[in-house]
Scaffold this motif. Structure first.
Motif, PDB file in Angstrom:
ATOM      1  N   GLU A 150       0.835  -1.205   0.000  1.00  0.00           N
ATOM      2  CA  GLU A 150       0.000   0.000   0.000  1.00  0.00           C
ATOM      3  C   GLU A 150       0.868   1.254   0.000  1.00  0.00           C
ATOM      4  N   ALA A 151       1.948   1.217   0.787  1.00  0.00           N
ATOM      5  CA  ALA A 151       2.857   2.365   0.844  1.00  0.00           C
ATOM      6  C   ALA A 151       3.507   2.588  -0.519  1.00  0.00           C
ATOM      7  N   LYS A 152       3.896   1.488  -1.195  1.00  0.00           N
ATOM      8  CA  LYS A 152       4.483   1.621  -2.529  1.00  0.00           C
ATOM      9  C   LYS A 152       3.468   2.198  -3.504  1.00  0.00           C
ATOM     10  N   ALA A 153       2.226   1.720  -3.417  1.00  0.00           N
ATOM     11  CA  ALA A 153       1.182   2.238  -4.299  1.00  0.00           C
ATOM     12  C   ALA A 153       0.938   3.722  -4.024  1.00  0.00           C
ATOM     13  N   LEU A 154       0.883   4.093  -2.739  1.00  0.00           N
ATOM     14  CA  LEU A 154       0.694   5.502  -2.391  1.00  0.00           C
ATOM     15  C   LEU A 154       1.872   6.354  -2.876  1.00  0.00           C
ATOM     16  N   ARG A 155       3.078   5.807  -2.765  1.00  0.00           N
ATOM     17  CA  ARG A 155       4.244   6.546  -3.237  1.00  0.00           C
ATOM     18  C   ARG A 155       4.177   6.744  -4.754  1.00  0.00           C
ATOM     19  N   ALA A 156       3.809   5.656  -5.467  1.00  0.00           N
ATOM     20  CA  ALA A 156       3.692   5.765  -6.930  1.00  0.00           C
ATOM     21  C   ALA A 156       2.627   6.795  -7.298  1.00  0.00           C
ATOM     22  N   GLU A 157       1.505   6.770  -6.572  1.00  0.00           N
ATOM     23  CA  GLU A 157       0.432   7.739  -6.823  1.00  0.00           C
ATOM     24  C   GLU A 157       0.908   9.165  -6.525  1.00  0.00           C
ATOM     25  N   ALA A 158       1.658   9.320  -5.441  1.00  0.00           N
ATOM     26  CA  ALA A 158       2.195  10.636  -5.091  1.00  0.00           C
ATOM     27  C   ALA A 158       3.176  11.121  -6.155  1.00  0.00           C
ATOM     28  N   GLU A 159       3.992  10.206  -6.698  1.00  0.00           N
ATOM     29  CA  GLU A 159       4.929  10.596  -7.751  1.00  0.00           C
ATOM     30  C   GLU A 159       4.180  11.016  -9.011  1.00  0.00           C
ATOM     31  N   VAL A 160       3.096  10.285  -9.323  1.00  0.00           N
ATOM     32  CA  VAL A 160       2.287  10.649 -10.489  1.00  0.00           C
ATOM     33  C   VAL A 160       1.687  12.042 -10.283  1.00  0.00           C
ATOM     34  N   LEU A 161       1.155  12.299  -9.074  1.00  0.00           N
ATOM     35  CA  LEU A 161       0.593  13.624  -8.776  1.00  0.00           C
ATOM     36  C   LEU A 161       1.668  14.702  -8.839  1.00  0.00           C
ATOM     37  N   ARG A 162       2.861  14.376  -8.314  1.00  0.00           N
ATOM     38  CA  ARG A 162       3.953  15.343  -8.352  1.00  0.00           C
ATOM     39  C   ARG A 162       4.314  15.670  -9.804  1.00  0.00           C
ATOM     40  N   ASP A 163       4.416  14.630 -10.643  1.00  0.00           N
ATOM     41  CA  ASP A 163       4.739  14.849 -12.056  1.00  0.00           C
ATOM     42  C   ASP A 163       3.632  15.649 -12.744  1.00  0.00           C
ATOM     43  N   GLU A 164       2.384  15.330 -12.392  1.00  0.00           N
ATOM     44  CA  GLU A 164       1.246  16.041 -12.984  1.00  0.00           C
ATOM     45  C   GLU A 164       1.287  17.522 -12.602  1.00  0.00           C
ATOM     46  N   TYR A 165       1.553  17.801 -11.318  1.00  0.00           N
ATOM     47  CA  TYR A 165       1.614  19.199 -10.882  1.00  0.00           C
ATOM     48  C   TYR A 165       2.835  19.901 -11.453  1.00  0.00           C
ATOM     49  N   ALA A 166       3.936  19.171 -11.608  1.00  0.00           N
ATOM     50  CA  ALA A 166       5.113  19.771 -12.234  1.00  0.00           C
ATOM     51  C   ALA A 166       4.792  20.149 -13.680  1.00  0.00           C
TER      52      ALA A 166
END
Length: 171
Positions: A61-77
């Motif tokens: 779950e933590a890995k999935a949340l991290r991947a989701e956070a990275e996707v959001l970070r890339d999206e906001y970037a």
């Protein structure tokens, strides 16, 4: 005193011909046997396996949340980069618009100066014409006055008769 303690340990209680340390060993064997018979090690390892599975699930779950956070970070970037490009485009547009306004203002100023110059030239020309007309009128009035006075001095009734005969003859 040392002898008393030694005697007490050596002469310790015994039952059925077994010493106390032998009874402790038998009790441990029985306890281990009960654990094995009741499958306590299996329960312990099962509990540990369950805990490991739970921890593994939390890690996933933590890995999935991290991947989701990275996707959001890339999206906001990407959104920030897009916003910066939009802001840059807006600045360029505003700059072009300001340049166009300045050029139009310069052209309008030149046109206004040309119109005002033409108006001033027209007013000057009108004033010149008016002055020339005034001078001509004054000259004509002066000439007419001079002619009247000359004619009045030099022209008499006989001259009128000759002039009238000439005009009648030409008709």
């Amino acid at each position: 005193m040392v002898d008393i303690i030694t005697l007490t340990v050596a002469d310790g209680p015994s039952a059925f011909g077994l010493d106390s340390y032998q009874w402790v060993s038998i009790a441990m064997l029985v306890l281990i046997g009960v654990f094995v018979w009741k499958k306590v090690p299996g329960m312990i390892t099962g509990g540990l396996d369950d805990k490991i599975a739970e921890i593994k699930q939390q890690l996933d779950e933590a890995k999935a949340l991290r991947a989701e956070a990275e996707v959001l970070r890339d999206e906001y970037a990407a959104k920030i980069a897009g916003a910066e490009k939009d802001a840059e485009a807006m600045m360029e547009g505003a700059s072009r618009e300001a340049d166009a306004i300045l050029e139009k203002a310069a052209a309008d100023s030149e046109a206004m100066v040309a119109r005002r110059k033409q108006m001033a030239e027209d007013k000057i020309a009108a004033a010149e014409r008016e002055a020339i007309d005034g001078v001509r009128a004054s000259a004509a009035n002066a000439a007419a006055a001079a002619s009247r006075s000359l004619i009045a001095e030099k022209h008499d009734g006989d001259a009128d008769k000759v002039l009238a005969d000439e005009i009648i003859g030409s008709l």
